[in-house]
Motif scaffolding. Sequence first.
Motif, mmCIF file in Angstrom:
data_model
loop_
_atom_site.group_PDB
_atom_site.id
_atom_site.type_symbol
_atom_site.label_atom_id
_atom_site.label_comp_id
_atom_site.label_asym_id
_atom_site.label_seq_id
_atom_site.Cartn_x
_atom_site.Cartn_y
_atom_site.Cartn_z
ATOM 1 N N LEU A 147 -0.405 6.607 11.011
ATOM 2 C CA LEU A 147 0.567 7.665 11.298
ATOM 3 C C LEU A 147 1.641 7.737 10.217
ATOM 4 O O LEU A 147 2.146 8.817 9.898
ATOM 5 N N TYR A 148 1.985 6.577 9.650
ATOM 6 C CA TYR A 148 3.004 6.555 8.600
ATOM 7 C C TYR A 148 2.553 7.349 7.373
ATOM 8 O O TYR A 148 3.382 7.879 6.636
ATOM 9 N N GLY A 149 1.256 7.409 7.151
ATOM 10 C CA GLY A 149 0.762 8.127 5.982
ATOM 11 C C GLY A 149 0.582 9.603 6.190
ATOM 12 O O GLY A 149 0.301 10.338 5.243
ATOM 13 N N SER A 150 0.746 10.072 7.435
ATOM 14 C CA SER A 150 0.515 11.473 7.768
ATOM 15 C C SER A 150 1.793 12.274 7.939
ATOM 16 O O SER A 150 1.724 13.467 8.243
ATOM 17 N N HIS A 151 2.954 11.636 7.777
ATOM 18 C CA HIS A 151 4.229 12.309 8.035
ATOM 19 C C HIS A 151 5.251 12.005 6.938
ATOM 20 O O HIS A 151 5.390 10.853 6.515
ATOM 21 N N ILE A 152 5.972 13.029 6.519
ATOM 22 C CA ILE A 152 7.116 12.822 5.630
ATOM 23 C C ILE A 152 8.398 13.362 6.254
ATOM 24 O O ILE A 152 9.491 13.060 5.771
ATOM 25 N N ALA A 153 8.278 14.172 7.299
ATOM 26 C CA ALA A 153 9.458 14.736 7.982
ATOM 27 C C ALA A 153 9.721 13.947 9.253
ATOM 28 O O ALA A 153 8.824 13.756 10.078
ATOM 29 N N TRP A 154 10.965 13.488 9.419
ATOM 30 C CA TRP A 154 11.361 12.685 10.579
ATOM 31 C C TRP A 154 12.621 13.279 11.191
ATOM 32 O O TRP A 154 13.685 13.296 10.571
ATOM 33 N N ARG A 155 12.485 13.769 12.438
ATOM 34 C CA ARG A 155 13.647 14.341 13.133
ATOM 35 C C ARG A 155 14.630 13.253 13.533
ATOM 36 O O ARG A 155 15.842 13.434 13.458
ATOM 37 N N GLY A 188 -1.729 16.416 0.769
ATOM 38 C CA GLY A 188 -2.694 15.528 1.399
ATOM 39 C C GLY A 188 -1.962 14.356 2.011
ATOM 40 O O GLY A 188 -0.795 14.107 1.706
ATOM 41 N N TRP A 189 -2.647 13.617 2.883
ATOM 42 C CA TRP A 189 -1.992 12.470 3.481
ATOM 43 C C TRP A 189 -1.958 11.315 2.498
ATOM 44 O O TRP A 189 -2.478 11.412 1.387
ATOM 45 N N ALA A 190 -1.336 10.201 2.875
ATOM 46 C CA ALA A 190 -0.973 9.134 1.938
ATOM 47 C C ALA A 190 -2.121 8.645 1.069
ATOM 48 O O ALA A 190 -1.968 8.459 -0.141
ATOM 49 N N GLY A 240 0.780 -1.223 0.000
ATOM 50 C CA GLY A 240 0.000 0.000 0.000
ATOM 51 C C GLY A 240 0.814 1.277 0.000
ATOM 52 O O GLY A 240 1.968 1.316 -0.419
ATOM 53 N N HIS A 241 0.201 2.346 0.510
ATOM 54 C CA HIS A 241 0.791 3.684 0.464
ATOM 55 C C HIS A 241 1.712 3.980 1.639
ATOM 56 O O HIS A 241 2.665 4.736 1.497
ATOM 57 N N TYR A 242 1.414 3.436 2.797
ATOM 58 C CA TYR A 242 2.077 3.871 4.031
ATOM 59 C C TYR A 242 3.583 3.620 4.010
ATOM 60 O O TYR A 242 4.368 4.479 4.421
ATOM 61 N N ALA A 243 3.972 2.452 3.522
ATOM 62 C CA ALA A 243 5.392 2.096 3.492
ATOM 63 C C ALA A 243 6.157 2.882 2.443
ATOM 64 O O ALA A 243 7.372 2.752 2.329
ATOM 65 N N LYS A 244 5.437 3.703 1.662
ATOM 66 C CA LYS A 244 6.070 4.476 0.607
ATOM 67 C C LYS A 244 5.997 5.989 0.866
ATOM 68 O O LYS A 244 6.747 6.759 0.284
ATOM 69 N N THR A 245 5.082 6.383 1.748
ATOM 70 C CA THR A 245 4.954 7.803 2.085
ATOM 71 C C THR A 245 5.919 8.196 3.195
ATOM 72 O O THR A 245 6.660 9.181 3.072
ATOM 73 N N ALA A 246 5.908 7.429 4.277
ATOM 74 C CA ALA A 246 6.729 7.775 5.446
ATOM 75 C C ALA A 246 8.199 7.914 5.084
ATOM 76 O O ALA A 246 8.903 8.771 5.616
ATOM 77 N N ASP A 275 6.323 1.178 18.347
ATOM 78 C CA ASP A 275 7.628 0.962 17.722
ATOM 79 C C ASP A 275 7.712 1.543 16.315
ATOM 80 O O ASP A 275 8.171 0.891 15.376
ATOM 81 N N LEU A 276 7.269 2.787 16.166
ATOM 82 C CA LEU A 276 7.467 3.486 14.896
ATOM 83 C C LEU A 276 8.956 3.545 14.590
ATOM 84 O O LEU A 276 9.770 3.809 15.466
ATOM 85 N N HIS A 277 9.302 3.307 13.343
ATOM 86 C CA HIS A 277 10.717 3.420 12.977
ATOM 87 C C HIS A 277 10.824 3.650 11.478
ATOM 88 O O HIS A 277 10.308 2.878 10.679
ATOM 89 N N CYS A 278 11.474 4.739 11.123
ATOM 90 C CA CYS A 278 11.675 5.051 9.710
ATOM 91 C C CYS A 278 13.133 5.442 9.501
ATOM 92 O O CYS A 278 14.006 4.599 9.425
ATOM 93 N N GLY A 279 13.417 6.712 9.450
ATOM 94 C CA GLY A 279 14.786 7.195 9.288
ATOM 95 C C GLY A 279 14.778 8.691 9.484
ATOM 96 O O GLY A 279 13.735 9.278 9.763
ATOM 97 N N VAL A 280 15.903 9.343 9.323
ATOM 98 C CA VAL A 280 15.967 10.808 9.397
ATOM 99 C C VAL A 280 15.758 11.339 7.979
ATOM 100 O O VAL A 280 16.418 10.905 7.042
#
Length: 459
Positions: free
Chosen positions: A165-173, A322-324, A100-106, A121-126
């Motif tokens: 939540l993964y679909g609502s964010h593209i910026a990761w501190r 818009g979100w994901a 789906g979209h979530y693993a590609k938006t975040a 356990d959210l985990h993506c990257g900076v």
Amino acid sequence: MSKTLSRRTVLRGLGATVALPFLDAMRPSRARAASVMAGAAPIRMAFLFMPNGVREDRWTPEGQGTEFKLSPILSPLEAHKRDITVLTGLGNRASLSGDGHYAKTANWLTGTPIAKTTGKDLHCGVSVDQVLAKERGHLTRFPSLELGTDPIMSGVDRNVNYTMLYGSHIAWRTPTSPIPAEINPRFVFDRLFREDAAQRKASAEENRSVLDLVLADAKALRAKVGKEDQQRLDEYLESLRHIERRIDADIARVATGENLDPSVKESISQLDKRIADAMAKAPQHPGSQLRLDHTEHCRLMLDLMALAFQTDSTRASTFMFGWAVSGKNFSFLPGVEGGHHQLSHHEGHADKLDAYEKINRWHVEQYSYFIEKLKGIREGEGTLLDNSLVLFGSSIRDGNKHDPRNLPLVLAGHGGGVKGGQHILAAKDTPLCNLYAGMLNRAGVEVPSFGDSAGLLEV
């Protein structure tokens, strides 16, 4: 009597640290030559995210290099053809394994895999914008600015078992800390331009001069170095004080509007009025979702971003149209009936494809609006666009396929010497992060790599 000091020696005080200039006491290390261009305008970076992909057969330009013809979807950029670089062939390999979209938006801006989770356990990257914010954020009032139009979505999408939540964010501190986007233009405007005098005074008293905090440490250090180093140290501290006073004055100037360039002050005033007019038409019931005219909502946020760049309030910003899986209803466009996500799953039907294309073109029109805004702001001998890098695109190619390869991407601006006026046809599956690493280096943030990059994409 002087002694040898480490080049990593810093002045410390109450948690604050100040790096030292090169002193004789730090020899025999060879000093690195400074390459700061005096008076050079800062580079700003913006990332504009469009959800749900594109109608792929109407996206890619004809030709490559400087000899190319814009596609039907990209046609609103014709007036800015010399200022854009269309990028074909880049993919986000880190999102190939996710459904789906979530693993590609975040991870659109991180180039790292996400942890499949329903909320814990959210985990993506900076993200790339936050790399710039970390390096340049101390020079501006705000390290970064995150904007959007849709509220944060929580809960779990049971179709793919990912947290929304993964679909609502593209910026990761950090890999575990996404940064939410502000969707209310009034809140953003007030944060940028309406800090009152009492707040500034309280802030100044609470955050006393960093140099004052480290003064005792500086005095102790002076006793350990030779006379010439003492003079260099005094000159360095005074230079920092001078810069600090200039920064404080600039913060007050922007926050109050005093002594601003008349055109900037007028722009702030006009935007304030437009926001007031738009908000007056929105539902005012407590707890109701913010519902503004979508075109005006997006343009208000883009204008806020432009003003934030113009006043050097920040140099890194993101915007989510818009979100994901945005279901935004685009029936306000002639010939379109229904929501964005629904129409992106066109299944090859001609009527859905036509509506999908119109929604894509509408997004490109807003991008063109932002480019025009930056081009209209003079800065030095050029424009704000000349000192910016603005990426527009989506995290999937086609909404019906969810494919993160050959992503739809356009880079506007000439920051760091980007030529523009070209269509770059990269080798198949070139990492998207090659572009991000190249952008960071163009902005003066030298990174050997970023995400899964395998080199720098020269644009």
